[in-house]
Design an enzyme around this catalytic site. Sequence first.
Site, PDB file in Angstrom:
ATOM      1  N   HIS A 164      44.638  37.231   4.809  1.00 49.01           N
ATOM      2  CA  HIS A 164      43.990  37.958   3.699  1.00 49.01           C
ATOM      3  C   HIS A 164      44.091  39.476   3.834  1.00 49.01           C
ATOM      4  O   HIS A 164      43.517  40.198   3.010  1.00 49.01           O
ATOM      5  CB  HIS A 164      42.528  37.544   3.568  1.00 49.01           C
ATOM      6  CG  HIS A 164      42.366  36.181   2.958  1.00 49.01           C
ATOM      7  ND1 HIS A 164      42.713  35.907   1.652  1.00 49.01           N
ATOM      8  CD2 HIS A 164      41.936  35.014   3.480  1.00 49.01           C
ATOM      9  CE1 HIS A 164      42.478  34.632   1.392  1.00 49.01           C
ATOM     10  NE2 HIS A 164      42.017  34.065   2.492  1.00 49.01           N
ATOM     11  N   HIS A 202      36.861  29.717   9.674  1.00 49.67           N
ATOM     12  CA  HIS A 202      35.471  30.089   9.371  1.00 49.67           C
ATOM     13  C   HIS A 202      34.454  29.094   9.936  1.00 49.67           C
ATOM     14  O   HIS A 202      33.261  29.224   9.705  1.00 49.67           O
ATOM     15  CB  HIS A 202      35.229  30.255   7.854  1.00 49.67           C
ATOM     16  CG  HIS A 202      36.046  31.356   7.233  1.00 49.67           C
ATOM     17  ND1 HIS A 202      35.766  31.878   5.988  1.00 49.67           N
ATOM     18  CD2 HIS A 202      37.133  32.036   7.684  1.00 49.67           C
ATOM     19  CE1 HIS A 202      36.648  32.824   5.698  1.00 49.67           C
ATOM     20  NE2 HIS A 202      37.487  32.930   6.718  1.00 49.67           N
ATOM     21  N   HIS A 256      45.157  33.634  14.712  1.00 50.49           N
ATOM     22  CA  HIS A 256      44.605  33.323  13.388  1.00 50.49           C
ATOM     23  C   HIS A 256      45.377  32.137  12.825  1.00 50.49           C
ATOM     24  O   HIS A 256      46.528  32.287  12.404  1.00 50.49           O
ATOM     25  CB  HIS A 256      44.776  34.572  12.521  1.00 50.49           C
ATOM     26  CG  HIS A 256      43.992  34.540  11.259  1.00 50.49           C
ATOM     27  ND1 HIS A 256      42.669  34.871  11.196  1.00 50.49           N
ATOM     28  CD2 HIS A 256      44.334  34.198   9.993  1.00 50.49           C
ATOM     29  CE1 HIS A 256      42.232  34.770   9.959  1.00 50.49           C
ATOM     30  NE2 HIS A 256      43.231  34.350   9.200  1.00 50.49           N
TER      31      HIS A 256
END
Length: 264
Positions: free
Chosen positions: A66, A174, A147
Amino acid sequence: MRFLLVGDIIGKPGRKALRYFLASYPSSFDAVIVNVENSAGGFGITRKVYEELKKLGVDVLTSGNHIWDKKEVLEIIDEPDLLRPANYPKAPGKGYGLYEKRGVMFGVINLMGRVFLDCQLENPFLTFDNLYDQLSRHTPIVLVDFHAETTSEKWAFGIYADGRASVVYGTHTHVPTADQIILPGGTGYVTDIGMTGCWYSVIGMKHQQAIQRFLTGMPQRYEVEEKGDVVFNAVIAEVEETKGRCVKMERVQLYISQEELREL
Ligand SMILES: [Fe+2]
Ligand SMILES: [Fe+2]
């Protein structure tokens, strides 16, 4: 060297929770590393948010897929403490850096996994080999924010980097995992730190919109959930300074009410 490692910070509630935690435990950490890919309104980062996080005492800002969501990120992408995944083939900015705190030098590498992530990336394992060789000439302390979507790719990478990286920690899903451990070669490992944001949500976003998408199959506009308690997820990693081995991986999970956040 005591590192506070924070996963994906989701919008304003996430930033407030970080401020709350750092204010509650002042001077407890030698360095603070935070993943900021969702820090501005849930999508990307802006200069304003970057400056706000720096003021809170964040030393290194890592990211992920992102990072490009807000166009204005290009204005700050060359800041030495803002990283994007190092295995983007030819993107602005950089994915690793050498930093110094309290007279101790440490390296940070930001990588992104390739399984179920729709982007054109170099092999993160091979990118690590190359960057680790460069950073380890200057310091034995090297931390990796990996990530990635799948637990298997993250575990494979953790074992691959064991004995070289001081800490490999996952971000992006998350959702925190309970598998923090020190691997046999001395690398601290956790599959995912988990987000910092409103917990009654779908990974930090308003649940109504996420459910609507699953019901209709149609794209939805996602908005950060800002109501209810905020969960602060982090890992404290203690790294011995001469050989760069991790000696402690401690999970932190704190539920903070909106009233407590307002007291700040
Ligand atoms: Fe994220
Ligand atoms: Fe992500």
